[in-house]
Motif scaffolding. Sequence first.
Motif, mmCIF file in Angstrom:
data_model
loop_
_atom_site.group_PDB
_atom_site.id
_atom_site.type_symbol
_atom_site.label_atom_id
_atom_site.label_comp_id
_atom_site.label_asym_id
_atom_site.label_seq_id
_atom_site.Cartn_x
_atom_site.Cartn_y
_atom_site.Cartn_z
ATOM 1 N N GLY A 171 3.757 11.631 -9.296
ATOM 2 C CA GLY A 171 4.076 10.645 -9.777
ATOM 3 C C GLY A 171 2.420 9.559 -8.690
ATOM 4 N N GLY A 172 2.347 7.972 -9.520
ATOM 5 C CA GLY A 172 1.208 6.847 -8.883
ATOM 6 C C GLY A 172 1.553 6.028 -8.689
ATOM 7 N N PHE A 173 0.623 5.246 -8.409
ATOM 8 C CA PHE A 173 1.159 4.086 -8.412
ATOM 9 C C PHE A 173 -0.712 3.414 -8.039
ATOM 10 C CE2 PHE A 173 1.025 3.824 -4.004
ATOM 11 C CZ PHE A 173 0.309 3.186 -2.743
ATOM 12 N N TYR A 174 -0.575 2.089 -8.017
ATOM 13 C CA TYR A 174 -1.726 1.271 -8.263
ATOM 14 C C TYR A 174 -2.082 -0.203 -8.176
ATOM 15 C CZ TYR A 174 -6.512 -0.861 -8.888
ATOM 16 O OH TYR A 174 -7.671 -2.675 -9.116
ATOM 17 N N SER A 186 8.989 9.419 -16.792
ATOM 18 C CA SER A 186 10.380 8.605 -16.559
ATOM 19 C C SER A 186 10.103 7.205 -16.753
ATOM 20 C CB SER A 186 11.010 8.934 -15.761
ATOM 21 O OG SER A 186 10.757 9.131 -14.387
ATOM 22 N N ALA A 187 10.970 6.275 -16.755
ATOM 23 C CA ALA A 187 10.712 4.769 -16.753
ATOM 24 C C ALA A 187 10.938 4.358 -14.947
ATOM 25 C CB ALA A 187 10.994 3.856 -17.918
ATOM 26 N N PRO A 188 10.669 3.294 -15.222
ATOM 27 C CA PRO A 188 11.287 3.025 -13.468
ATOM 28 C C PRO A 188 12.919 2.651 -13.244
ATOM 29 C CG PRO A 188 9.067 1.403 -14.000
ATOM 30 C CD PRO A 188 9.543 2.751 -14.910
ATOM 31 N N ALA A 189 13.090 1.875 -14.661
ATOM 32 C CA ALA A 189 14.522 1.719 -14.832
ATOM 33 C C ALA A 189 15.318 3.247 -14.297
ATOM 34 C CB ALA A 189 14.458 1.441 -16.515
ATOM 35 N N GLN A 190 14.944 4.341 -14.809
ATOM 36 C CA GLN A 190 15.646 5.399 -14.868
ATOM 37 C C GLN A 190 15.235 6.790 -13.431
ATOM 38 O OE1 GLN A 190 13.394 7.166 -18.334
ATOM 39 N NE2 GLN A 190 15.182 8.363 -18.150
ATOM 40 N N ARG A 191 14.784 5.502 -11.893
ATOM 41 C CA ARG A 191 13.954 5.850 -10.812
ATOM 42 C C ARG A 191 14.768 4.869 -9.641
ATOM 43 N NH1 ARG A 191 13.519 9.796 -12.865
ATOM 44 N NH2 ARG A 191 14.843 10.615 -11.603
ATOM 45 N N HIS A 192 15.074 5.145 -9.042
ATOM 46 C CA HIS A 192 14.620 4.407 -7.336
ATOM 47 C C HIS A 192 13.268 4.158 -6.758
ATOM 48 C CE1 HIS A 192 16.272 2.038 -4.149
ATOM 49 N NE2 HIS A 192 16.211 2.909 -3.664
ATOM 50 N N LEU A 193 13.097 2.792 -6.956
ATOM 51 C CA LEU A 193 11.616 2.368 -6.060
ATOM 52 C C LEU A 193 11.701 1.760 -5.159
ATOM 53 C CD1 LEU A 193 9.731 1.877 -8.985
ATOM 54 C CD2 LEU A 193 8.612 3.917 -7.484
ATOM 55 N N ARG A 209 11.752 2.978 7.553
ATOM 56 C CA ARG A 209 11.283 4.181 6.619
ATOM 57 C C ARG A 209 10.474 2.448 5.914
ATOM 58 N NH1 ARG A 209 17.227 4.802 3.809
ATOM 59 N NH2 ARG A 209 17.341 2.124 2.644
ATOM 60 N N HIS A 210 9.630 3.075 5.065
ATOM 61 C CA HIS A 210 9.323 2.303 4.617
ATOM 62 C C HIS A 210 8.129 1.167 4.773
ATOM 63 C CE1 HIS A 210 12.275 4.246 1.037
ATOM 64 N NE2 HIS A 210 11.594 4.621 1.612
ATOM 65 N N TYR A 211 7.045 1.373 5.561
ATOM 66 C CA TYR A 211 6.660 0.061 5.899
ATOM 67 C C TYR A 211 4.896 0.825 5.521
ATOM 68 C CZ TYR A 211 10.532 -1.544 8.775
ATOM 69 O OH TYR A 211 12.015 -2.482 8.643
ATOM 70 N N GLY A 212 4.228 -0.473 4.864
ATOM 71 C CA GLY A 212 2.887 -0.411 4.630
ATOM 72 C C GLY A 212 2.403 -1.080 3.467
ATOM 73 N N SER A 213 2.978 -2.913 3.915
ATOM 74 C CA SER A 213 2.018 -3.748 3.766
ATOM 75 C C SER A 213 0.885 -4.029 2.916
ATOM 76 C CB SER A 213 2.305 -5.356 3.414
ATOM 77 O OG SER A 213 1.913 -5.436 4.809
ATOM 78 N N ALA A 272 0.979 -1.217 -0.050
ATOM 79 C CA ALA A 272 -0.052 0.152 -0.144
ATOM 80 C C ALA A 272 1.233 1.181 0.319
ATOM 81 C CB ALA A 272 -0.391 -0.044 1.230
ATOM 82 N N LEU A 273 2.263 0.841 -0.272
ATOM 83 C CA LEU A 273 3.239 2.159 -0.716
ATOM 84 C C LEU A 273 4.089 2.407 -1.456
ATOM 85 C CD1 LEU A 273 4.399 5.240 1.151
ATOM 86 C CD2 LEU A 273 5.361 2.925 2.529
ATOM 87 N N VAL A 274 4.077 2.766 -2.144
ATOM 88 C CA VAL A 274 5.258 3.318 -2.560
ATOM 89 C C VAL A 274 6.088 4.770 -2.623
ATOM 90 C CG1 VAL A 274 5.856 2.899 -5.521
ATOM 91 C CG2 VAL A 274 4.049 1.558 -4.571
ATOM 92 N N VAL A 275 7.698 4.070 -2.735
ATOM 93 C CA VAL A 275 8.243 5.705 -2.830
ATOM 94 C C VAL A 275 9.294 5.664 -3.760
ATOM 95 C CG1 VAL A 275 9.915 7.913 -1.285
ATOM 96 C CG2 VAL A 275 7.377 5.777 -0.152
ATOM 97 N N SER A 276 8.984 7.123 -4.475
ATOM 98 C CA SER A 276 10.847 6.591 -5.495
ATOM 99 C C SER A 276 11.572 7.955 -4.939
ATOM 100 C CB SER A 276 10.219 7.684 -7.132
ATOM 101 O OG SER A 276 9.814 8.916 -6.734
#
Length: 651
Positions: free
Chosen positions: A256-259, A273-280, A305-309, A229-233
């Motif tokens: 940006g966003g995610f689904y 940009s594409a995911p290959a150009q970003r850190h996710l 950081r980055h908790y949210g399954s 439920a969480l995506v951070v770039s």
Amino acid sequence: MRADCRRILPLLLLLPCLAHAQNASTFTALDGYGTLAAGGVIATVAGDANRNATAQLEWREQGAAGWRPGHPLVRVDATHFLGSLFWLDAGHAYDVRVTLADPDGAGATPTRTASVATRAEAPVFVPARTLYVAPTGSDAHTGTTPAQALKTIQHAADLSRPGDLVSVAAGVYRESVDVPLAGNASQPIVFRGAPGAILDGADAAIAAGASWTNAGSGVWSRATGFATALVVSDQGRLFPYTSIAALRTLSSGAPGGFYFDGTTLSVKFSDGSAPAQRHLDVARLAAGFVVDGLHHVRIEDFEIRHYGSDEYGKGIYLRYASDAIVAGNTIHENAATGVWVKGGDRNLIERNVIFDSSIFGWPWEATHDSSAQNSAIAFTDDIGRGNVIRRNTIHDTYDGLHPCGDSAPAAGFSNETDVYENTIYRHNDDAIEAEGYCANVRIWGNRIRDSLMAFAVAPAGTGPVWIVRNIAWNLGNTHSALVDGYTSSGIKINSGYSTPVGPLLLYHNSFVTTVADTAAIVFLDPGVTTSLVSRNNLYDGVHYALRKINTIALGLDYDDLHAASAPLVRWYSTDYADLVALRAGTGQELHGISAAPLLAAPASGDFMPLGASPLVDHGVLLPGIDDGYADAAPDIGAVERVDLIFADGYD
């Protein structure tokens, strides 16, 4: 007929006596409760059906000869008066004396005494044993020396016992730690990170640069094999959309966003940009640390950081834990909250830095209706007594902190929660959201800026909520106000709920904004409200100092109401150009002033009144609140002017 009269007449003669008995008050109990720097006083009474009794508080440090006047207790329901002591020393004992007064009679013992003992500060921890954890370690090791370091924090937790220090070396630990054992008062269990020790709930493969499939229209997808439920770039947190069609619009803007549909994660970036150009970083774990039903556990100096399954992702979860300490951590970009406290007593959350990214720039309504409606610190359920939130830095979450639970504590009537000396900024909604069951909640010495609302009490049931010597700067300097058009205010009381807001006590606060078309304080409808007392506050707005739409009963006096342009106040549908008109029309602010406050440098954080400021010596003495004023009388606002005397005696 005459016989009936003879029977009725004695009853009629008794009615005044019966009414007097119902209205007379009886003191049934007096209790005290100490935190670290404050104390609560709970007086329980019977009778007083007409509620005209009062309860006067006096106090002293134990051993002192004389009594000092305190702030009168505040009635919160049919049987309870609550009061507070401020500016106490930790680890000290105090006496309190309460005198009940009632024109209808106050019983044979109208005066009672009790004690308030504040908790001592936590002593410097000297471990009985140290367990070492390092990325290069092995869980087959003993953990008792750096050379025998364990690999996971969880395994160290499983081995820990009271008095242990779990010392975690620098590195990224992709795990969730469920603490299995409690410490005790003299031997807590302490988890401490070295600089660079990071708990990370994100998936390692995606963070390392996994492959994605181009789904067209700027959307990229990947089957994850886990829920998220969480995506951070590297550009910030992505907005959580509820469909692919909504994701394609990117209506909430950058970055940006995610689904996530339960199987496949789709992302889209506003810069194309594409995911290959970003850190996710894609969350696959629910929480960093979990302390469930335990006591005397400390968590110190980690980055988490980055908790949210799921949408309830949290950095630290204290679930019915007590006497826990969460200190010195950097907690950021977790789905729901940095520190979640559900139930529990005497927990201390201090000196943490808790923040998020992107949320401050997103539309209010979309964020409010999404899983990104998060808080830095949140109390829920039947939160206990004596919890303290102090000296944290909180920014860029949707709400700042939520210090009230949803229902009364399991033991006792009042919460006795203290929130003080925190720095809180950039929140698209509420900086401090004291909503729910809030009984003797004390909020003082906090600095707030660039938020939609400084304090939300919509609703704060039972009460009182004490809001004392806080600074709120540039309220309304938010996307939610400037772009979305929502009204900003120092106090938010409108809720739409049937639960009434309890008594609110606003003393010595500075609400100052330079944002166009913004008032310092607005009492908005709807909501069931009781009363608000305002003394020695600065309300400095641009378009009105104060607007009143809600029917809340206000007691305004000894405040400074100032607006950059007339009119000064809007009261329902009536504009009052100045203080003279306000007094004539409402009877409010009979001793107040209306003048530019002349502060030292508010834009730089200095709210000290200048020597020529009209705030100086224009406040009223509030026993137990501002006894230590500097000159002839207390100053208005959050900061008391103190003239600096040089060695030669000249200022």
